[in-house]
Design an enzyme around this catalytic site. Sequence first.
Site, PDB file in Angstrom:
ATOM      1  N   LYS A  41       0.840  -1.199   0.000  1.00  0.00           N
ATOM      2  CA  LYS A  41       0.000   0.000   0.000  1.00  0.00           C
ATOM      3  C   LYS A  41       0.876   1.250   0.000  1.00  0.00           C
ATOM      4  O   LYS A  41       1.730   1.420   0.869  1.00  0.00           O
ATOM      5  CB  LYS A  41      -0.898  -0.001   1.242  1.00  0.00           C
ATOM      6  CG  LYS A  41      -1.860   1.170   1.301  1.00  0.00           C
ATOM      7  CD  LYS A  41      -2.839   1.021   2.451  1.00  0.00           C
ATOM      8  CE  LYS A  41      -2.314   1.537   3.756  1.00  0.00           C
ATOM      9  NZ  LYS A  41      -2.083   2.984   3.820  1.00  0.00           N
ATOM     10  N   ASP A  68      -3.439   4.297  -1.828  1.00  0.00           N
ATOM     11  CA  ASP A  68      -4.346   4.727  -0.753  1.00  0.00           C
ATOM     12  C   ASP A  68      -4.242   6.241  -0.575  1.00  0.00           C
ATOM     13  O   ASP A  68      -3.606   6.727   0.352  1.00  0.00           O
ATOM     14  CB  ASP A  68      -3.954   3.981   0.541  1.00  0.00           C
ATOM     15  CG  ASP A  68      -4.720   4.445   1.759  1.00  0.00           C
ATOM     16  OD1 ASP A  68      -5.835   4.973   1.620  1.00  0.00           O
ATOM     17  OD2 ASP A  68      -4.190   4.270   2.882  1.00  0.00           O
ATOM     18  N   LYS A  70      -7.202   8.143  -1.161  1.00  0.00           N
ATOM     19  CA  LYS A  70      -8.572   8.518  -0.763  1.00  0.00           C
ATOM     20  C   LYS A  70      -9.096   9.743  -1.508  1.00  0.00           C
ATOM     21  O   LYS A  70      -9.301  10.801  -0.920  1.00  0.00           O
ATOM     22  CB  LYS A  70      -8.634   8.767   0.743  1.00  0.00           C
ATOM     23  CG  LYS A  70      -8.122   7.610   1.588  1.00  0.00           C
ATOM     24  CD  LYS A  70      -8.225   7.923   3.079  1.00  0.00           C
ATOM     25  CE  LYS A  70      -7.691   6.815   3.945  1.00  0.00           C
ATOM     26  NZ  LYS A  70      -6.222   6.664   3.936  1.00  0.00           N
ATOM     27  N   ASP A  73     -13.366  14.684  -4.246  1.00  0.00           N
ATOM     28  CA  ASP A  73     -13.372  15.985  -4.924  1.00  0.00           C
ATOM     29  C   ASP A  73     -14.613  16.010  -5.817  1.00  0.00           C
ATOM     30  O   ASP A  73     -15.466  15.108  -5.727  1.00  0.00           O
ATOM     31  CB  ASP A  73     -12.070  16.135  -5.745  1.00  0.00           C
ATOM     32  CG  ASP A  73     -11.640  17.592  -5.876  1.00  0.00           C
ATOM     33  OD1 ASP A  73     -12.517  18.439  -6.155  1.00  0.00           O
ATOM     34  OD2 ASP A  73     -10.438  17.886  -5.731  1.00  0.00           O
ATOM     35  N   ILE A  74     -14.722  17.003  -6.676  1.00  0.00           N
ATOM     36  CA  ILE A  74     -15.891  17.029  -7.567  1.00  0.00           C
ATOM     37  C   ILE A  74     -15.794  15.836  -8.527  1.00  0.00           C
ATOM     38  O   ILE A  74     -14.685  15.356  -8.823  1.00  0.00           O
ATOM     39  CB  ILE A  74     -15.997  18.371  -8.345  1.00  0.00           C
ATOM     40  CG1 ILE A  74     -14.750  18.615  -9.205  1.00  0.00           C
ATOM     41  CG2 ILE A  74     -16.236  19.524  -7.389  1.00  0.00           C
ATOM     42  CD1 ILE A  74     -14.894  19.796 -10.155  1.00  0.00           C
ATOM     43  N   THR A 132     -10.992   4.868  10.790  1.00  0.00           N
ATOM     44  CA  THR A 132     -10.919   4.193  12.092  1.00  0.00           C
ATOM     45  C   THR A 132     -10.497   5.164  13.196  1.00  0.00           C
ATOM     46  O   THR A 132     -10.696   4.888  14.373  1.00  0.00           O
ATOM     47  CB  THR A 132      -9.934   3.003  12.058  1.00  0.00           C
ATOM     48  OG1 THR A 132      -8.729   3.424  11.430  1.00  0.00           O
ATOM     49  CG2 THR A 132     -10.511   1.837  11.304  1.00  0.00           C
ATOM     50  N   GLN A 203      -2.984   2.839  17.151  1.00  0.00           N
ATOM     51  CA  GLN A 203      -4.287   2.286  16.759  1.00  0.00           C
ATOM     52  C   GLN A 203      -5.057   1.973  18.042  1.00  0.00           C
ATOM     53  O   GLN A 203      -4.537   1.316  18.932  1.00  0.00           O
ATOM     54  CB  GLN A 203      -4.112   0.998  15.936  1.00  0.00           C
ATOM     55  CG  GLN A 203      -3.448   1.213  14.581  1.00  0.00           C
ATOM     56  CD  GLN A 203      -4.424   1.719  13.520  1.00  0.00           C
ATOM     57  OE1 GLN A 203      -5.541   2.143  13.834  1.00  0.00           O
ATOM     58  NE2 GLN A 203      -3.983   1.696  12.281  1.00  0.00           N
ATOM     59  N   ARG A 224       3.186  -0.982  10.659  1.00  0.00           N
ATOM     60  CA  ARG A 224       4.316  -1.039  11.597  1.00  0.00           C
ATOM     61  C   ARG A 224       4.694  -2.418  12.124  1.00  0.00           C
ATOM     62  O   ARG A 224       5.892  -2.685  12.277  1.00  0.00           O
ATOM     63  CB  ARG A 224       4.070  -0.037  12.741  1.00  0.00           C
ATOM     64  CG  ARG A 224       4.256   1.388  12.267  1.00  0.00           C
ATOM     65  CD  ARG A 224       3.609   2.397  13.161  1.00  0.00           C
ATOM     66  NE  ARG A 224       2.150   2.335  13.079  1.00  0.00           N
ATOM     67  CZ  ARG A 224       1.334   3.155  13.711  1.00  0.00           C
ATOM     68  NH1 ARG A 224       1.829   4.108  14.482  1.00  0.00           N
ATOM     69  NH2 ARG A 224       0.022   3.044  13.573  1.00  0.00           N
TER      70      ARG A 224
HETATM   71  O1  C5P Z   1       1.120   0.776  11.040  1.00  0.00           O
HETATM   72  P1  C5P Z   1      -0.324   0.386  10.923  1.00  0.00           P
HETATM   73  O2  C5P Z   1      -0.524  -1.111  10.801  1.00  0.00           O
HETATM   74  O3  C5P Z   1      -1.170   1.016  11.991  1.00  0.00           O
HETATM   75  O4  C5P Z   1      -0.764   1.010   9.522  1.00  0.00           O
HETATM   76  C1  C5P Z   1      -2.079   0.979   9.072  1.00  0.00           C
HETATM   77  C2  C5P Z   1      -2.158   1.647   7.731  1.00  0.00           C
HETATM   78  O5  C5P Z   1      -3.522   1.704   7.347  1.00  0.00           O
HETATM   79  C3  C5P Z   1      -1.643   3.072   7.696  1.00  0.00           C
HETATM   80  O6  C5P Z   1      -1.069   3.269   6.402  1.00  0.00           O
HETATM   81  C4  C5P Z   1      -2.876   3.932   7.852  1.00  0.00           C
HETATM   82  O7  C5P Z   1      -2.786   5.165   7.194  1.00  0.00           O
HETATM   83  C5  C5P Z   1      -3.914   3.060   7.159  1.00  0.00           C
HETATM   84  N1  C5P Z   1      -5.285   3.292   7.584  1.00  0.00           N
HETATM   85  C6  C5P Z   1      -5.706   3.150   8.909  1.00  0.00           C
HETATM   86  N2  C5P Z   1      -7.020   3.382   9.231  1.00  0.00           N
HETATM   87  C7  C5P Z   1      -7.887   3.720   8.266  1.00  0.00           C
HETATM   88  C8  C5P Z   1      -7.471   3.837   6.931  1.00  0.00           C
HETATM   89  C9  C5P Z   1      -6.142   3.620   6.625  1.00  0.00           C
HETATM   90  O8  C5P Z   1      -4.922   2.812   9.791  1.00  0.00           O
HETATM   91  N3  C5P Z   1      -9.157   3.891   8.564  1.00  0.00           N
END
Ligand code: C5P
Length: 253
Positions: A41, A68, A70, A73-74, A132, A203, A224
């Site tokens: 990603k 990713d 996201k 926009d119009i 999230t 998270q 990570r």
């Molecule tokens: O390091 P980690 O496993 O937390 O990374 C999660 C990835 O998913 C990051 O690139 C983050 O931007 C993405 N992401 C997220 N929650 C969302 C959408 C995308 O954690 N709702």
Amino acid sequence: MENSDLNDKQKRRLIVALDVSTADEALEAVTGLRGEVGAFKVGLQLFTSEGASLVKRLAGSGSNIFLDVKYHDIPNTVAGAAREAARMGVWMFNVHASGGSEMMKAAIGSASEVCERESLRMPKIVAVTVLTSSSQQTLDETGIGRTVEERVLQLSELTAKCGLHGVVASPFEARMIRDSIRVPGFEIVTPGIRPSNATHDDQRRVMTPAQAANAGSDYLVVGRPIMGANDRVEAARQIVKEMTEAAGPTDLR
Ligand code: C5P
């Protein structure tokens, strides 16, 4: 199903977030992990620093790339961006479902049209429901008079109605989406995954790979816990192992 087939199937469901800032770091990770995971990603950080040339290079080298960024926009602008994402050769990209049906239809319409005309592979287009990181307070302060669950369902239904390939959501919402959206092949992509032995970082609501797989996620996004590991291959294999054990020998997903 043979164990090695099952293992391969679970590998294809794992997406590694290349949350780094240079092409060298990204290429090092991709070289090390190719064959261990299903896709990589590229998010806002790497895309902002290295841009489309890196995305094209990664996609051109045969890796599945999830762009990713996201789009929101119009409709005309999103249609143009979707066309270029398809031309870059990405395997998946996303838009915000809150951009509405006209915008989502414009994205899938222009991507389909360019793929047909230029004989390109059609990317999967998925829509972000509620981030999230958003809480009830975020929804309230931005004027969305619904609970997080109601909003996720509303946007998932809209996404399915527009003909997109799936949604990005929290693994905590995956089961609810799976049970309500009965469109065959509608896919659920979930970040917020932490292996049973890992720290949560920032998270808040996390699930283990096994829990997310059991909750109905089709693709698990992990950053990570793999990118920050001393041995990335081992970390990825451990996650695939947890998914495989959860799936069991009869899993036909
Ligand atoms: O390091 P980690 O496993 O937390 O990374 C999660 C990835 O998913 C990051 O690139 C983050 O931007 C993405 N992401 C997220 N929650 C969302 C959408 C995308 O954690 N709702």
